[in-house]
Design an enzyme around this catalytic site. Structure first.
Site, PDB file in Angstrom:
ATOM      1  N   GLY A 182       0.541  -5.163   0.806  1.00 26.62           N
ATOM      2  CA  GLY A 182      -0.624  -5.109  -0.068  1.00 26.62           C
ATOM      3  C   GLY A 182      -0.342  -5.692  -1.447  1.00 26.62           C
ATOM      4  O   GLY A 182      -1.258  -6.193  -2.112  1.00 26.62           O
ATOM      5  N   ALA A 194       0.866  -1.180   0.000  1.00 30.03           N
ATOM      6  CA  ALA A 194       0.000   0.000   0.000  1.00 30.03           C
ATOM      7  C   ALA A 194       0.901   1.227   0.000  1.00 30.03           C
ATOM      8  O   ALA A 194       2.077   1.136   0.332  1.00 30.03           O
ATOM      9  CB  ALA A 194      -0.857  -0.012   1.261  1.00 30.03           C
ATOM     10  N   GLU A 230      -0.856  -9.238  -1.058  1.00 25.92           N
ATOM     11  CA  GLU A 230      -2.292  -9.454  -0.849  1.00 25.92           C
ATOM     12  C   GLU A 230      -3.051  -9.361  -2.181  1.00 25.92           C
ATOM     13  O   GLU A 230      -3.972 -10.145  -2.443  1.00 25.92           O
ATOM     14  CB  GLU A 230      -2.841  -8.432   0.161  1.00 25.92           C
ATOM     15  CG  GLU A 230      -2.304  -8.695   1.566  1.00 25.92           C
ATOM     16  CD  GLU A 230      -2.680  -7.615   2.551  1.00 25.92           C
ATOM     17  OE1 GLU A 230      -2.284  -6.451   2.340  1.00 25.92           O
ATOM     18  OE2 GLU A 230      -3.394  -7.925   3.532  1.00 25.92           O
ATOM     19  N   GLU A 261       4.297  -5.780   7.051  1.00 33.99           N
ATOM     20  CA  GLU A 261       3.491  -4.746   7.716  1.00 33.99           C
ATOM     21  C   GLU A 261       3.799  -4.576   9.193  1.00 33.99           C
ATOM     22  O   GLU A 261       3.720  -3.468   9.718  1.00 33.99           O
ATOM     23  CB  GLU A 261       1.990  -5.046   7.545  1.00 33.99           C
ATOM     24  CG  GLU A 261       1.436  -4.734   6.158  1.00 33.99           C
ATOM     25  CD  GLU A 261       1.483  -5.926   5.218  1.00 33.99           C
ATOM     26  OE1 GLU A 261       2.330  -6.824   5.433  1.00 33.99           O
ATOM     27  OE2 GLU A 261       0.683  -5.968   4.274  1.00 33.99           O
TER      28      GLU A 261
END
Ligand code: 3H9
Length: 699
Positions: free
Chosen positions: A102, A63, A105, A125
Site C-alpha cells: 500500500g 497497509a 500504491e 502482497e
C-alpha cells in the site's frame, strides 16, 4: 487522529509527514489524516504543490496488516489513492526506507515520485496471500510496463531505487537530504509547468492479454514454480488482466471483490500468521531488549568440511573476517579451494560480481591448529557429529579463546550441556544449528544450554539477523526443535514403506501438501547414512519396546545411501539426480517386513498423510510442553525455513489448529493402539483436545 499525518510548509510547498512508527503502516488513522491534510493543502491558497514523506525509518511499508482481521473502515486506501487523482496541485511522494505494498500504491497515486538512493520499493502482497489491492495492479503496469509490473507484483520482491528509476517508477533519485530535495523537485515542477501525471489514465494503452500472452505465461509459470500451490500470484495476474480488459474504475471495482476473497482465504490467514510468527521468534521472554549482545568483530570456524565452509561463507558474506582452522594444511587448502568454487558459482549465477567475490574471499583465511583463534569474538565449531570429538575441541578452545568470546557448536542433536561442561566457561557456550547449505539456508536454530549467559544467547540471535537468517531459539534436547519434530515424520514414512506403501506414494502425498520434495527423496539427497550413524551412536539408549527403523538400517547395510550411491529409496541412473522407483526397494521392504512380522497391505493416501503429519505434530506438542520451544509458532517457523513446509499452510502447529486438535488426538490414540509406544500421545495435545483449545491462538 490527524496527528499521524502532519502539515508543514516550506515556501509554497506543503509537506505531509506520516508519523506512525515503526513502519508508518497505513492504518485508519493515517488514511484519515492523509485525506484531511490533502484537502487542506488543496484548499490552502499559500500552497502550490504537496510532498508526502515518511517520518523515521521509512515511507509507509504497506497497509496495516493487523487491521485485516477487523471490519474495514473508510476511507479505504483505494479511496485515498484515487482521491490523489483529483488534487489539482502536483503531489510528490518522497520515498526512503521501504515503500511496500500500500505504501508503493500511495506513491503511485501521487503525481511524481522521488527517492533516496538506498530506498527500496515493491509489492510483496502475494507473500501475504493477497495482491496489491489499492489499484497497484492497475497503476503499476501503466507506470512501469507490464513485464516490470508483473515482476514486482507476482514475485513480490522489492527493487532498489535505481532499478525503480529504470522501470519508470521513480522520477528522480535525491542524493542528500530527501525532504529538501523533494521540495526542490516540487518547485522545479512548478517552475517548468510540468503537468501532473495521473497514473490511472492510460499511457498509450497497455495492450490486451493477447498482445502479452508470452509475458503472462512466463509469470504464471514462475508463480507455479516458486510459489507452488499458492493462489495469490494468480489472483494478482487476473487482476492485472482486468485492467487490460476494462476501464480503470470497473477494474478497481472487480479488484475489490477479488481482494476481499483473497484476504478472507485460508491461505492468506496462514501467510499473515507466518509473517508475525517470524517476527515473534526474536522475542525471548526472559531476555529483554536491554540485554546487549556481545560485540562480534571477527570470527573463527573449526572445520573446513561442507558445514564449516558454508558457515565461513555466511559469516564472510555479512562482512566479518573469518579464520577457518583445520588439522592439516592439506585440509585447509582443499577447504579454501572449495570456498573459492562456491563464490565462483555465485558469480556465474549473477549473484555477485568478480570484485565482490574477491572482497568476500579476502575475508576468509585458513590456519592449522587452534592458536589463530585467540583473537576471535565468536568461534563456531563445525566438526563432525561425535560427542567425544566435540568435547575434546571445546576443552582445547577453553585454553585458547579470549575471555568473553562466544563459543558455539554447530550440531543438529548433541547434548550441548555436556559440551559446555568440559569448559570453565559454560556461560559462553551456545549451539548454532545451521542447515545445509549453511550459506544459503535462511534458518538458524540457536540452542540455549542451561548455563548459557543471556548475552551469549542474544549474540547468537543477533548473528542470525546480521547474516540474513531467521534465528529461532531452542532449549537442549535430542534433536532440539527442528530435527526432533521432523524425525517422527521420516520414521513414519519408512514404516509405511515397510508396511506396503511405495516410496513414490509416500512422497507424492507429502508433495501434495505443498512440500517441494517428499521425505524419502530428501533422505536420498542428504544421505541415508547420516541418520544411520546417529541411530548407531544412540543404540545404547534405544527403548527396546518402541518400534525401530529396521528397514532404513537395512538400506544402509546394503550400501543404499541415496543419490551419492546411485541408489537409496529410489534408483538414480547415469549419475543423475532424478529419482526412479526401484523394485529392489520393495523387495528389501518385503524381506524386512517378513523378519519383523509386519503385515503388508494397501495403504491409503489419507493414512500416509495423517501418520506423517500427526506424528510430527504430536512431537511438536511434546517439544512445546517441555519448554524446548518457547511458543508453537517457533516450531512453525522452523518448518517453514528448515523443511520448506508450505508457508501458506502456516506450519505444522498452525495446520494442527486448522484440522482441529480433538480430531488429531483421536487419530494419535488410534495409531498408538495400532503401532505402539512411539505414538504416545502428548499430554498437551490431550489437554487442549479436551478443552477445545489451540496451539497457535488463544482458546
Ligand atoms: C498491503 O499493503 C495491502 C495493500 O495492497 C492493499 C490494502 C487495501 N502492518 O519486520 P520488522 C511491524 S499489505 C502492521 O521487524 P524490519 C512488525 O510486525 C502490506 N505491522 O522490521 C514489527 O512489529 P513488532 C504490504 C507491520 O526493519 C514491526 O513492524 N507490506 C507491518 O526487519 C517492525 O517490523 C508488507 O508486506 C505492516 N504492514 O523490516 C511489508 N510491517 O515490533 C511488511 C511491519 O511488534 N513489512 N510491521 O514485532 C516488512 O516487510 C518489514 O516489516 C519491513 C521492515 C521491511 C518493512
Amino acid at each position: 487522529m490527524s496527528d499521524l499525518v502532519g502539515y508543514e510548509t516550506e515556501g509554497r510547498v506543503a509537506i505531509l509527514p506520516i508519523d506512525n512508527p515503526p513502519v508508518n503502516a497505513l492504518g485508519i488513522g493515517v488514511r484519515e489524516g492523509l485525506m484531511r491534510q490533502l484537502d487542506r493543502a488543496a484548499a490552502d491558497d499559500a500552497v502550490d504543490a504537496i510532498v508526502i514523506i515518511g517520518m523515521g525509518r521509512t515511507f509507509p511499508a504497506g497497509a496495516d496488516i493487523r487491521e485485516f482481521d477487523q471490519p474495514t473502515r473508510e476511507p479505504h486506501l483505494i479511496g485515498v489513492v484515487d482521491h490523489l487523482d483529483t488534487i489539482e496541485k502536483p503531489v510528490v511522494a518522497a520515498i526512503h526506507g521501504t515503500a511496500l505494498g500500500g505504501g508503493l500504491e500511495l506513491a503511485l497515486g501521487c503525481h511524481f515520485r522521488v527517492a533516496s538512493p538506498s530506498a527500496r520499493m515493491g509489492t510483496p502482497e502475494v507473500n501475504l496471500g493477497i495482491f496489491p489491492g489499492a489499484a497497484g495492479t492497475q497503476r503499476l503496469p501503466r507506470v512501469a510496463g507490464l513485464d516490470h509490473a508483473l515482476e514486482l507484483i507476482v514475485l513480490g520482491k522489492p527493487v532498489g531505487a535505481h532499478k525503480a528509476k529504470d522501470y519508470g517508477i521513480v522520477d528522480a533519485i535525491i542524493e542528500g537530504d530527501l525532504r529538501s530535495g523533494a521540495v526542490a523537485f516540487a518547485e522545479k515542477i512548478l517552475a517548468d509547468g510540468t503537468p501532473r501525471r495521473i497514473s490511472s489514465e492510460p499511457r498509450g494503452g497497455i495492450g490486451s492479454p493477447d498482445d502479452h500472452a508470452a509475458t503472462i505465461a512466463k509469470y504464471r509459470d514462475l508463480a507455479n514454480h516458486r510459489m507452488r500451490g499458492q493462489e495469490s500470484p494468480h489472483q494478482a495476474i487476473d487482476s492485472v488482466l482486468d485492467g487490460m480488459l476494462m476501464p480503470y474504475p470497473d477494474a478497481v471495482q472487480a479488484d475489490r471483490k477479488r481482494f476481499e476473497t483473497c484476504k478472507n482465504s485460508d491461505q492468506s490467514r496462514a501467510l499473515r500468521y507466518a509473517f508475525f510468527a517470524e517476527r515473534e521468534t526474536a522475542k525471548i521472554p526472559d531476555i529483554g531488549k536491554d540485554i546487549a549482545q556481545r560485540a562480534i568483530a571477527n570470527a573463527g570456524v573449526i572445520g573446513a568440511g561442507t558445514m564449516g565452509r558454508g558457515i565461513a561463507v555466511s559469516l564472510a558474506d555479512s562482512g566479518l573476517p573469518v579464520t577457518v582452522v583445520e588439522t592439516s594444511q592439506e585440509a585447509i587448502d582443499t577447504g579454501l579451494a572449495e570456498i573459492a568454487k562456491l563464490y565462483d558459482g555465485m558469480v556465474r549465477r549473477g549473484r555477485i560480481d568478480e570484485a565482490e567475490k574477491e572482497r568476500r574471499l579476502a575475508r576468509i583465511t585458513g590456519a592449522v591448529g587452534f592458536d589463530e583463534l585467540g583473537a576471535a569474538d565468536l568461534i563456531v565449531e563445525a566438526a563432525f557429529e561425535d560427542l567425544d570429538v566435540k568435547k575434546e575441541i571445546f576443552a582445547k578452545l577453553d585454553a585458547v579463546a579470549k575471555p568473553g568470546a562466544v563459543l558455539a557448536t554447530n550440531t543438529s542433536y548433541m547434548d550441548i550441556d555436556a559440551i559446555a561442561a568440559v569448559t570453565n566457561r559454560p556461560a559462553d557456550v551456545i549451539g548454532l544449528h545451521y542447515f545445509v547449505p549453511a550459506n544459503a539456508m535462511r534458518l538458524l536454530e540457536v540452542v540455549r544450554p542451561a548455563k548459557a549467559a543471556p548475552d551469549a544467547i542474544a549474540t547468537g540471535m543477533a548473528l542470525a539477523r546480521v547474516t540474513g537468517k531467521v534465528g529461532v531459539l531452542a532449549r537442549v534436547c535430542h534433536g532440539f526443535i527442528a530435527n526432533r519434530s521432523r524425525l517422527p515424520l521420516v520414521r513414519e514414512a519408512t514404516f509405511l514403506v515397510e508396511e506396503g506403501a511405495a516410496p513414490a506414494q509416500v512422497d507424492a502425498v507429502l508433495t501434495g501438501l505443498g512440500m517441494p520434495m517428499g521425505p524419502l527423496a530428501v533422505s536420498d539427497l542428504s544421505g541415508l547414512d547420516v541418520s544411520w550413524r546417529m541411530r548407531q551412536s544412540l543404540a545404547g539408549q534405544r527403548d527396546p519396546d518402541a518400534r525401530y527403523m529396521h528397514l532404513a538400517d537395512r538400506m544402509c547395510e546394503l550400501g543404499r545411501f541415496g543419490i551419492k550411491a546411485g541408489k537409496g529409496w529410489y534408483r538414480y541412473e547415469d549419475g543423475g539426480r532424478n529419482p526412479v522407483p526401484d523394485p529392489e526397494t520393495e523387495a528389501i521392504a518385503i524381506e524386512v517386513a517378513r523378519e519383523q512380522g509386519t503385515e503388508r497391505r494397501d495403504i491409503s493416501d489419507d493414512e500416509i498423510r495423517e501418520r506423517c503429519l500427526y506424528a510430527a505434530i504430536n512431537e511438536g506438542a511434546k517439544i512445546l510442553d517441555e519448554g524446548i520451544a518457547a511458543r508453537a509458532s517457533d516450531i512453525d517457523v522452523m518448518w517453514l525455513y528448515g523443511f520448506a513446509y508450505p508457508r501458506w499452510r502456516g506450519g505444522i502447529m498452525y495446520t494442527a489448529d486448522e484440522i482441529g486438535l480433538a480430531k488429531i488426538h483421536a487419530r494419535v490414540q488410534q495409531f498408538h493402539a495400532e503401532h505402539g509406544k512411539h505414538w504416545d500421545p502428548s499430554p498437551l495435545l490431550e489437554r487442549l483436545a479436551a478443552e477445545g483449545g489451540f496451539f497457535t491462538r488463544p482458546t
